[in-house]
Design an enzyme around this catalytic site. Structure first.
Site, mmCIF file in Angstrom:
data_model
loop_
_atom_site.group_PDB
_atom_site.id
_atom_site.type_symbol
_atom_site.label_atom_id
_atom_site.label_comp_id
_atom_site.label_asym_id
_atom_site.label_seq_id
_atom_site.Cartn_x
_atom_site.Cartn_y
_atom_site.Cartn_z
ATOM 1 N N GLY A 88 7.822 55.641 75.866
ATOM 2 C CA GLY A 88 9.130 56.246 75.594
ATOM 3 C C GLY A 88 9.505 57.271 76.647
ATOM 4 N N ARG A 91 10.258 62.487 79.507
ATOM 5 C CA ARG A 91 10.902 63.603 80.217
ATOM 6 C C ARG A 91 12.314 63.239 80.648
ATOM 7 N NH1 ARG A 91 8.636 63.719 86.286
ATOM 8 N NH2 ARG A 91 8.073 61.543 86.479
ATOM 9 N N LYS A 111 16.659 63.413 84.034
ATOM 10 C CA LYS A 111 15.211 63.178 84.147
ATOM 11 C C LYS A 111 14.557 64.492 84.555
ATOM 12 C CE LYS A 111 12.007 60.105 86.628
ATOM 13 N NZ LYS A 111 11.939 58.994 87.592
ATOM 14 N N ASP A 123 4.749 67.712 80.186
ATOM 15 C CA ASP A 123 5.588 68.891 79.964
ATOM 16 C C ASP A 123 7.081 68.560 79.937
ATOM 17 O OD1 ASP A 123 6.047 68.286 82.592
ATOM 18 O OD2 ASP A 123 5.359 70.202 83.408
ATOM 19 N N ARG A 174 20.167 60.546 86.601
ATOM 20 C CA ARG A 174 20.004 59.144 86.979
ATOM 21 C C ARG A 174 21.076 58.305 86.292
ATOM 22 N NH1 ARG A 174 14.143 56.450 86.196
ATOM 23 N NH2 ARG A 174 14.539 56.775 83.991
ATOM 24 N N ARG A 181 13.958 48.321 79.295
ATOM 25 C CA ARG A 181 12.866 47.794 80.113
ATOM 26 C C ARG A 181 12.163 46.649 79.387
ATOM 27 N NH1 ARG A 181 11.399 53.118 82.330
ATOM 28 N NH2 ARG A 181 13.218 54.388 81.881
ATOM 29 N N ASP A 250 6.837 48.955 81.707
ATOM 30 C CA ASP A 250 7.817 49.975 81.302
ATOM 31 C C ASP A 250 8.679 50.409 82.485
ATOM 32 O OD1 ASP A 250 5.060 50.992 81.852
ATOM 33 O OD2 ASP A 250 6.110 52.909 81.971
HETATM 34 P P1 AMP Z 1 5.994 56.356 84.786
HETATM 35 O O1 AMP Z 1 5.532 57.283 85.849
HETATM 36 O O2 AMP Z 1 7.472 56.118 84.883
HETATM 37 O O3 AMP Z 1 5.243 55.069 84.703
HETATM 38 O O4 AMP Z 1 5.786 57.171 83.430
HETATM 39 C C1 AMP Z 1 4.983 56.744 82.380
HETATM 40 C C2 AMP Z 1 5.306 57.472 81.102
HETATM 41 O O5 AMP Z 1 4.934 58.847 81.213
HETATM 42 C C3 AMP Z 1 6.753 57.453 80.691
HETATM 43 O O6 AMP Z 1 6.803 57.291 79.301
HETATM 44 C C4 AMP Z 1 7.245 58.825 81.091
HETATM 45 O O7 AMP Z 1 8.339 59.248 80.306
HETATM 46 C C5 AMP Z 1 6.017 59.684 80.848
HETATM 47 N N1 AMP Z 1 5.992 60.887 81.682
HETATM 48 C C6 AMP Z 1 5.854 60.951 83.011
HETATM 49 N N2 AMP Z 1 5.847 62.230 83.431
HETATM 50 C C7 AMP Z 1 5.997 63.013 82.341
HETATM 51 C C8 AMP Z 1 6.075 64.429 82.109
HETATM 52 N N3 AMP Z 1 5.983 65.306 83.101
HETATM 53 N N4 AMP Z 1 6.236 64.835 80.848
HETATM 54 C C9 AMP Z 1 6.315 63.967 79.831
HETATM 55 N N5 AMP Z 1 6.243 62.646 79.972
HETATM 56 C C10 AMP Z 1 6.092 62.151 81.211
HETATM 57 MG MG MG Z 2 8.496 54.946 83.934
#
Ligand code: AMP
Ligand code: MG
Length: 492
Positions: A88, A91, A111, A123, A174, A181, A250
């Protein structure tokens, strides 16, 4: 003066388990770094109002604009091959949808705007460096004609985020034709929620594939449509030397846009095994693996749709396999057509594929720069004397000479004159791509010296990738050995 967003909320109108309602977390001192004014206008937004203090607060998540219905979307996903049933937007917060000047519905999402119920241990924030990288690369991709999410704005929050060290925090606005997705489908499929999968599929057909609504088998047609768009997308990535870096399910958009720019990069010298991402230790998402991985991700998508394809499972699987079987042909058609264009071939003939592959093999063996080889080849099409500019890119220049004899023979068999060929080649072979060492220099200046002039200059260069721009020609150059960036890091 009030910023007016003509928001609509078709996604937020879906059942409550599709998302969580959550507001951005206010930040202390928002500061606008960049507003994409032409994009704002295209979206029907007033760029002057958006760049006002009130607009900046909105773009930083400090103020919620009138008409917004902020939500974090639910999704699941395979990360590096491992299934995670709940990811989900951890952030990111969707403010709403607007209809752009072309009549296309676009999500407007912040974002880095604070935690959501999907944040897990994160965070909810983003650091300035990755925000600038996403802004630069997504806008460069758009100019190169590659389907992509866009960047409307980058703001600093005035707060620091803790990564390995404290870093300036930022928020990226964004814009996507949607943020749905493969992982969104997986979220419902993994819960056995066939009704959820169907609701989502109907939403996606209406939004991204409206011409399929009256197909005899709409869900089958949807599968075929998503497969075709992904196949074309990945072919386009390869044709510009782009490596996504985190092709998890995702991060695979159902609309066929490039999404989630993390540790992505454009390669300098051509190497099919190239990997930049620090977390991709096995090379799963290496440059040349991207078509295979796209098919793997699409197979996960097909699995989600099985209950919608046919009542009988065997029949559904058969249909899914048939659709997935079209991926290779679809990818090859886009990729080979693109290569022919890059070589200045106006027609398709037997042997073209081998001609292109032999050049790529010679480039790989001789560490030739991917972008410069094709760009300089465009000029050599007009003036054979310019062969010297191409051959010097090869560790062993005779490797190019041998290949060039065959290429010249092949182009001599077409009636088009050399000037027409040069023009055509220059319009598909960019001189400027967002080279990693340039992005790193931009981030270094911004983060360590609060200097955004390099960011602006790089954006200027990349806005005209097919022009020569003599004053900024240095941006076309590959990195010196000491400037080479070998690893990129996730935006987390
Ligand atoms: P991704 O880097 O797009 O593959 O991110 C994987 C998952 O981690 C997604 O659900 C993002 O929303 C979550 N995510 C990435 N960075 C953060 C962050 N700093 N705080 C909270 N969720 C994060
Ligand atoms: Mg992602």
């Amino acid at each position: 003066m009030t910023v007016h967003f003509p928001f609509e909320h078709t996604y937020a109108a879906l059942p409550a388990n599709f998302f969580a309602r959550v507001s951005p977390t206010p930040v202390t001192a928002p500061r606008l770094i960049k507003l994409n004014r032409p994009l704002a206008v295209h979206l029907g937004l007033d760029p002057d109002r958006l760049s006002s203090p009130e607009g900046t607060e909105i773009l930083a998540g400090k103020r919620i604009p009138e008409g917004a219905d902020p939500i974090a979307m639910a999704y699941a996903g395979h990360q590096f091959g491992h299934f995670v049933p709940q990811l989900g937007d951890g952030r990111a917060i969707l403010l709403g949808e607007v209809i752009d000047a072309d009549g296309v519905r676009r999500d407007i999402q912040l974002k880095g705007s604070g935690p959501t119920p999907f944040s897990r241990r994160g965070d909810g924030r983003a650091a300035l460096g990755p925000v600038l990288r996403e802004y630069i690369v997504s806008e460069a991709m758009a100019v190169l004609g590659i389907p992509t999410t866009r960047s409307l704005a980058a703001v600093m929050t005035g707060e620091s985020v803790l990564r390995e060290t404290p870093l300036p925090g930022a928020v990226l606005t964004r814009v996507a034709s949607s943020h749905i997705r493969v992982g969104t489908f997986q979220y419902f499929a993994a819960r056995g929620d066939t009704d959820g999968v169907r609701r989502l599929a109907d939403h996606v057909i209406g939004r991204h594939y409206p011409h399929l609504a009256n197909a005899e088998r709409p869900y089958h047609a949807l599968l075929e449509g998503v497969i075709a768009r992904q196949a074309d997308l990945v072919a386009r990535w390869l044709l510009v030397g782009f490596i996504h870096g985190v092709m998890n399910t995702d991060n695979t958009s159902i609309s066929g846009e490039t999404i989630d720019y993390g540790p992505c990069a454009f390669m300098d010298h051509y190497d099919p095994a190239m990997v930049f991402s620090s977390i991709d230790e096995m090379g799963r998402y290496a440059y040349a693996n991207q078509p295979r991985i796209a098919l793997w991700n699409l197979t996960r998508f097909a699995e989600c749709l099985l209950p919608l394809l046919a009542d009988e499972q065997g029949k559904a699987i058969e249909q899914a396999q048939a659709a997935l079987g079209d991926f290779a042909e679809s990818f090859n058609a886009s990729y080979q057509a693109g290569l022919r264009e890059k070589l200045g071939l106006f027609t398709a003939r037997d042997g073209d594929q081998a001609l292109a592959q032999d050049l790529l093999d010679a480039m790989a063996k001789n560490h030739a720069d991917f972008t410069l080889t094709f760009r300089r080849l465009s000029d050599a099409a007009l003036a054979p004397a310019d062969d010297s500019e191409v051959r010097q890119l090869f560790a062993d220049p005779t490797a190019y000479d041998e290949w060039a004899v065959r290429w010249r023979q092949r182009i001599s068999e077409e009636p088009q004159d050399p000037a027409a060929r040069q023009t055509a080649m220059r319009s598909v072979n960019p001189g400027f791509i967002p080279r990693n060492h340039r992005i790193e220099a931009v981030i270094d200046a911004a983060v360590n010296r609060d200097d955004f002039a390099p960011f602006e200059e790089l954006l200027t260069v990349l806005s005209k990738p097919y022009e020569d721009q003599p004053a900024l020609a240095a941006y076309a150059e590959p990195p010196e050995p000491h400037q080479r960036v070998l690893q990129t890091f996730c935006g987390t």
